[in-house]
Design an enzyme around this catalytic site. Structure first.
Site, PDB file in Angstrom:
ATOM      1  N   THR B  49     -29.803  39.916   7.593  1.00 51.86           N
ATOM      2  CA  THR B  49     -30.757  38.808   7.797  1.00 51.86           C
ATOM      3  C   THR B  49     -30.163  37.919   8.889  1.00 51.86           C
ATOM      4  OG1 THR B  49     -29.727  37.200   6.320  1.00 51.86           O
ATOM      5  CG2 THR B  49     -31.139  38.836   5.290  1.00 51.86           C
ATOM      6  N   CYS B  50     -30.854  36.823   9.196  1.00 53.91           N
ATOM      7  CA  CYS B  50     -30.298  35.969  10.249  1.00 53.91           C
ATOM      8  C   CYS B  50     -29.031  35.253   9.781  1.00 53.91           C
ATOM      9  CB  CYS B  50     -31.345  34.979  10.734  1.00 53.91           C
ATOM     10  SG  CYS B  50     -32.069  34.027   9.422  1.00 53.91           S
ATOM     11  N   ASN B  51     -28.811  35.223   8.478  1.00 50.77           N
ATOM     12  CA  ASN B  51     -27.632  34.520   7.967  1.00 50.77           C
ATOM     13  C   ASN B  51     -26.525  35.428   7.467  1.00 50.77           C
ATOM     14  OD1 ASN B  51     -28.314  31.840   8.408  1.00 50.77           O
ATOM     15  ND2 ASN B  51     -29.693  31.853   6.653  1.00 50.77           N
ATOM     16  N   ARG B  52     -26.779  36.718   7.408  1.00 50.67           N
ATOM     17  CA  ARG B  52     -25.737  37.623   6.898  1.00 50.67           C
ATOM     18  C   ARG B  52     -25.994  39.069   7.298  1.00 50.67           C
ATOM     19  NH1 ARG B  52     -24.664  36.253   2.087  1.00 50.67           N
ATOM     20  NH2 ARG B  52     -25.941  34.396   2.069  1.00 50.67           N
ATOM     21  N   HIS B  99     -21.630  38.567  -6.390  1.00 51.12           N
ATOM     22  CA  HIS B  99     -21.990  38.124  -5.030  1.00 51.12           C
ATOM     23  C   HIS B  99     -23.431  38.522  -4.713  1.00 51.12           C
ATOM     24  CE1 HIS B  99     -21.747  37.307  -0.748  1.00 51.12           C
ATOM     25  NE2 HIS B  99     -22.277  38.511  -0.555  1.00 51.12           N
ATOM     26  N   SER B 109     -27.435  31.164   0.006  1.00 52.28           N
ATOM     27  CA  SER B 109     -28.142  30.944   1.273  1.00 52.28           C
ATOM     28  C   SER B 109     -27.735  29.622   1.898  1.00 52.28           C
ATOM     29  CB  SER B 109     -29.654  30.938   1.035  1.00 52.28           C
ATOM     30  OG  SER B 109     -30.063  32.182   0.573  1.00 52.28           O
ATOM     31  N   GLN B 120     -35.857  40.173   1.510  1.00 52.39           N
ATOM     32  CA  GLN B 120     -34.934  40.870   2.406  1.00 52.39           C
ATOM     33  C   GLN B 120     -34.007  41.806   1.628  1.00 52.39           C
ATOM     34  OE1 GLN B 120     -33.581  37.171   4.033  1.00 52.39           O
ATOM     35  NE2 GLN B 120     -34.712  37.439   5.944  1.00 52.39           N
ATOM     36  N   GLY B 193     -46.374  12.968  22.562  1.00 54.40           N
ATOM     37  CA  GLY B 193     -45.050  13.228  23.130  1.00 54.40           C
ATOM     38  C   GLY B 193     -44.863  14.712  23.328  1.00 54.40           C
ATOM     39  N   ALA B 194     -44.200  15.066  24.421  1.00 54.46           N
ATOM     40  CA  ALA B 194     -44.066  16.497  24.738  1.00 54.46           C
ATOM     41  C   ALA B 194     -42.618  16.961  24.635  1.00 54.46           C
ATOM     42  CB  ALA B 194     -44.624  16.760  26.137  1.00 54.46           C
ATOM     43  N   GLY B 195     -41.818  16.243  23.864  1.00 57.07           N
ATOM     44  CA  GLY B 195     -40.408  16.639  23.701  1.00 57.07           C
ATOM     45  C   GLY B 195     -40.280  17.832  22.770  1.00 57.07           C
TER      46      GLY B 195
END
Lengths: 269, 457
Positions: B49-52, B99, B109, B120, B193-195
C-alpha cells in the site's frame, strides 16, 4: 395480551435504537433494532386482526381501539422506512409516538364500541383510515422535523459527536418530513371531504361544534401552517421542521384538551 | 512458528523510499513467483500500500527470509541491498500474527482505524490465493492467517468505534457536507482563492460527486487555471455575491489580510429562498470569512480551528477503542496459535487411528470367520459396533491431545502418545509439516477425522 406484547416490542425496539444512538450504530445492532421494530408492527397487525375476528368489527371506534389502530398506521409507516438504512433511524423519534399511543390505548382499554354507529360501512372505514393516515403523516413530519432541529443544532454548535453520526442528514430528514406533510395533508383533506359529504347527505348539515370536527379542522389548518412556513426567504427547511414539531404539539394538545372538556365521552379516538 | 513478515512501513521508511517499493498487482505476483523460484519458500503473501510493503513468508528461517526480501526489494527500488536493509523491519513467530491483525484492523496505520487497509489486505491475500501455482501461495497456514486477519478487522470495526468519525481535515469537510446535503452528487462549490491549500478538500469533495466548481480569485488567470484543472469555471472576484446564490458549499483559502466574505455579502445573496443551507469552510489564516456570517441561520461556518478540533475529537474516540481492539486481536492471536499447534497432531492422530483400524479389522476377520452362521445383516451390525467402539475409545484421547497442545504441551505430548501407542516403531520420524504437495489436504483430513468421530458418537 397480543396488544400488550406489541407494546413491549415497540418499547424494546425504541430502547435498542437509543442504545445505538449512544454506543454507535455499528455491526448488527441497527439490523437487530430494525428486525425488532418490524416484529412489533407484525405483532400489532396480529393483535388488530384478532380484535376484528373476536368482536366482528374493525378496531376503529372507541378511544382504545382507535388509538391502537392509529398507532398501527404509524407502525406501518415505520416498517416502510426500515429497509432504508439512513431513513430507518427516524425510528428513534417515531417509535416514542407509537409507544405512547399504544400505551394510552392499553390504559383506556382496547374494547369494541359500546354504541351502534349511524355512519358505517366502506365510507366510514375510508373516512377513519384516511384520517389516521393524515394524523400519522403529521407524526412522521414531527419525527423527521425534531431530528432535523437536533441535527441542525449539532451542526451549528460544531459538535460532531454520537448524535451527529446517528441522526440522518438534513436533506434526508427534510425529504422524509416533506413526504409526511404531503401524505398527511392529502389524506386528511380527503377524510374531511368524505366525512363532510356523508354528514351533509344524511343529516343535512355539519355540526361545527362537534369536538372531532373542531379537532380535524384545526389539524388541517396546522398542515396549511406548515406549508406556509415552507414559503418565503431563507431557512425554509428549518422553518418547515419547526412548524411540523409545533403543529404536532398543537394537534396533540388540542386532542387532550377536547377530551378533558368533553368529559372523556364520545366515540372519537 | 516459522512465520515471518519482512518489509517497510511508514514507521521505518520515509515516503521517498516507500513509493519506490510500492508494487502494482502484476509486479507483486512476479515478486512472489521469483521468491518461490529462488528460495523454495512455499507460502507467501505480498501486501503493498502507500504506507507499507510487507511480505509474509511461511515456513521461513529468520535470516534467510530477510535476505530474500532484501534482494526482491532492492531489485524493485533500484537500490543496493545495503541501502534497503536500513529501512527493513522483520517480525517472526506469533508476533508476526499479531502484526498482521494490527495491520488489518488499521491499528498500525498512519491514521488509526482507517478502513481502506482492510480491502488492501483482502486484495493481497486474494492475489496470492489465485496465482495459478502448485502448491498455492496462500497455503494452509497463510490462508488461515489471512482469513482470520480479515475477520478480526471486521470484528474490531463492528464492535469498537475504531473507524468512527473522520481523521483528516478533508474527510471532515466531506462528512459535514454529507450530513447537510445527503448525497453530494451534482452539488455546486465556490472556491475562493486559487492556492493549493484547499486542494485536498476539493479533491475529496469531487470524489463524492461535486460537479459545479466555480473559482474566484483576485488574479483571474490563476482562477482560470484552477477551474480548468477541476473542470469548473472561473468568475471575477467581484461576482462572488451572485455566485453564492447558486452554490451549496464555499471553500475559502485566499491570502487576503481581511475578511473577503462578510455578513452583508452573504445576506444579499439570500434574497430568494434557498433550496438548502450553505456550508462555508474557511481554511485561510487570517480568516477569509467574517465570524458573524456563522450567525446567519442557513449558514454552517467552519474555520480551520473548528475542523482541527473535530479531527482531534475523532482521533480521541478512536484511541479510546484501542484497549478493546487489542483484546480482540489478542484472543484471535491465541486462537491462531492453538490452531497452529494442533497441526503437529495431525500425523499422530492419523497413525493412531490407522493402527486402531488395523487391529479392529484383524479382530473382526477372526471373529466373523468363526461365526459363519451370521446373516449379512448381522455381520454388518457387528462391523458397525466395532467402528463405534473404536471411535468412542479414541475420542477422548484425541480431544485431550488437542487441549494439551493448546495449553502448550508441545513435543513432549506428541512423543508420549507415540510411545504409549507404539507409533514410533511403525512409522519412523514424523514428516515435516507442509513439505509435500499434499500438505493442505493433510490438514483438512485432520478436521475430517474429528468430524467423523463426532458423527460416530
Amino acid at each position: 395480551m397480543i396488544h400488550f406484547a406489541a407494546f413491549l416490542l415497540y418499547f424494546c425496539a425504541f430502547v435498542l435504537w437509543v442504545i445505538l444512538l449512544f454506543r454507535g450504530a455499528r455491526g448488527t445492532g441497527a439490523l437487530l433494532a430494525s428486525v425488532l421494530s418490524a416484529a412489533a408492527v407484525l405483532l400489532h397487525a396480529l393483535a388488530l386482526g384478532e380484535f376484528w375476528l373476536t368482536h366482528g368489527e374493525l378496531p376503529l371506534v372507541g378511544p382504545g381501539a382507535a388509538l391502537s389502530s392509529l398507532a398501527f398506521v404509524g407502525g406501518v409507516a415505520l416498517a416502510v422506512m426500515l429497509p432504508m438504512r439512513e431513513v430507518a433511524r427516524v425510528a428513534i423519534a417515531l417509535l416514542p409516538v407509537i409507544v405512547l399511543m399504544q400505551g394510552a390505548a392499553l390504559a383506556v382499554g382496547i374494547e369494541p364500541a359500546a354504541a351502534s354507529l349511524d355512519f358505517q360501512g366502506a365510507g366510514f372505514v375510508l373516512h377513519v383510515g384516511l384520517a389516521f393516515l393524515g394524523l400519522q403523516g403529521l407524526a412522521l413530519a414531527f419525527a423527521a422535523g425534531s431530528l432535523y432541529l437536533i441535527q441542525h443544532h449539532e451542526l451549528k454548535e460544531k459538535r460532531l459527536g454520537r448524535i451527529f453520526f446517528f441522526v440522518p442528514s438534513l436533506a434526508t430528514l427534510e425529504r422524509v418530513g416533506r413526504i409526511g406533510i404531503w401524505l398527511g395533508f392529502t389524506s386528511l383533506s380527503l377524510a374531511l371531504v368524505v366525512g363532510w359529504a356523508w354528514t351533509v347527505q344524511h343529516r343535512g348539515s355539519l355540526e361545527i361544534s362537534d369536538p372531532k370536527v373542531v379537532w380535524a379542522v384545526v389539524s388541517w389548518l396546522v398542515f396549511l401552517g406548515i406549508f406556509g412556513a415552507r414559503r418565503g426567504r431563507g431557512r425554509t427547511e428549518y422553518r418547515s421542521a419547526l412548524a411540523a414539531v409545533v403543529g404536532f404539539a398543537v394537534v396533540v394538545g388540542l386532542y387532550l384538551a377536547l377530551r378533558i372538556t368533553s368529559g372523556g365521552e364520545g366515540l372519537f379516538l | 512458528m516459522p512465520l515471518s513478515v519482512v518489509g517497510v512501513s511508514h514507521d521505518t521508511a520515509p515516503v521517498e523510499v516507500r513509493e519506490r517499493l510500492a508494487f502494482g498487482a502484476s509486479e507483486a505476483s512476479q515478486a512472489l513467483l521469483s521468491i518461490r523460484r529462488e528460495e523454495g519458500i512455499q507460502e507467501e503473501v505480498l501486501l503493498s500500500t502507500c504506507n507499507r510493503t510487507e511480505i509474509y513468508l511461511f515456513p521461513s528461517h529468520a535470516e534467510r527470509s530477510r535476505s530474500v526480501v532484501e534482494r526482491v526489494l532492492s531489485r524493485k527500488a533500484g537500490f543496493s541491498e545495503d541501502a534497503v536493509r536500513q529501512y527493513l523491519f522483520q517480525i517472526s513467530g506469533e508476533a508476526a500474527v499479531r502484526h498482521l491483525f494490527h495491520v488489518s484492523t488499521g491499528l498500525d496505520s498512519m491514521v488509526t482505524g482507517e478502513a481502506e487497509i482492510q480491502g488492501q489486505v483482502k486484495e493481497a491475500y486474494e492475489r496470492a490465493a489465485t496465482l495459478p501455482v502448485d502448491p498455492p501461495m496462500a497455503g494452509p497456514v497463510l490462508n488461515r492467517l489471512f482469513q482470520m486477519a480479515l475477520s478480526v478487522g471486521g470484528r474490531v470495526r463492528a464492535e469498537t468505534p475504531i473507524g468512527e468519525g473522520s481523521a483528516s481535515v478533508a474527510s471532515v469537510a466531506v462528512e459535514l457536507a454529507r450530513k447537510i446535503f445527503g448525497s453530494l452528487q451534482g452539488k455546486r462549490i465556490l472556491i475562493l482563492g486559487a492556492g493549493v491549500t484547499g486542494e485536498l478538500i476539493v479533491e475529496a469533495l469531487a470524489r463524492e460527486g461535486i460537479r459545479g466548481i466555480v473559482v474566484a480569485n483576485r488574479t483571474h488567470e490563476r482562477a482560470v487555471e484552477l477551474a480548468r484543472k477541476h473542470r469548473g469555471h472561473a468568475i471575477p472576484f467581484e461576482q462572488i455575491s451572485e455566485a453564492l446564490r447558486s452554490v451549496d458549499i464555499v471553500l475559502s483559502s485566499t491570502a487576503a489580510p481581511h475578511p473577503v466574505l462578510t455578513r452583508s455579502i452573504v445576506r444579499d445573496s439570500f434574497d430568494k429562498p434557498r433550496p438548502h443551507p450553505l456550508l462555508i469552510i474557511d481554511i485561510a489564516i487570517p480568516r477569509d470569512v467574517d465570524p458573524a456570517v456563522g450567525d446567519e441561520p442557513e449558514v454552517f461556518l467552519y474555520n480551520v480551528d473548528d475542523l482541527r478540533k473535530i479531527v482531534d475529537d475523532h482521533v480521541q474516540i478512536r484511541e479510546q477503542a484501542l484497549p478493546k481492539a487489542a483484546g480482540i486481536i489478542e484472543s484471535h492471536s491465541e486462537e491462531f496459535r492453538v490452531w497452529y499447534s494442533s497441526l503437529a497432531l495431525v500425523p499422530v492422530i492419523r497413525r493412531m487411528r490407522k493402527e486402531a483400524r488395523r487391529h479392529r479389522d484383524h479382530e473382526l476377520d477372526r471373529l466373523l470367520q468363526g461365526m459363519s452362521h451370521l446373516t449379512e445383516e448381522d455381520r454388518e451390525r457387528v462391523r458397525e459396533f466395532s467402528r463405534r467402539l473404536v471411535n468412542k475409545l479414541l475420542h477422548q484421547p484425541t480431544v485431550r491431545l488437542r487441549k494439551g497442545m493448546a495449553r502448550g504441551g508441545g513435543a513432549e505430548l506428541v512423543d508420549a502418545v507415540r510411545f504409549l501407542y507404539g507409533l514410533e516403531e511403525s512409522d519412523g520420524p514424523p514428516p515435516p509439516l507442509f513439505r509435500s504437495e499434499d500438505s493442505r489436504a493433510e490438514v483438512f483430513r485432520a478436521d475430517e477425522i474429528e468430524g467423523n468421530q463426532r458423527a460416530g458418537d
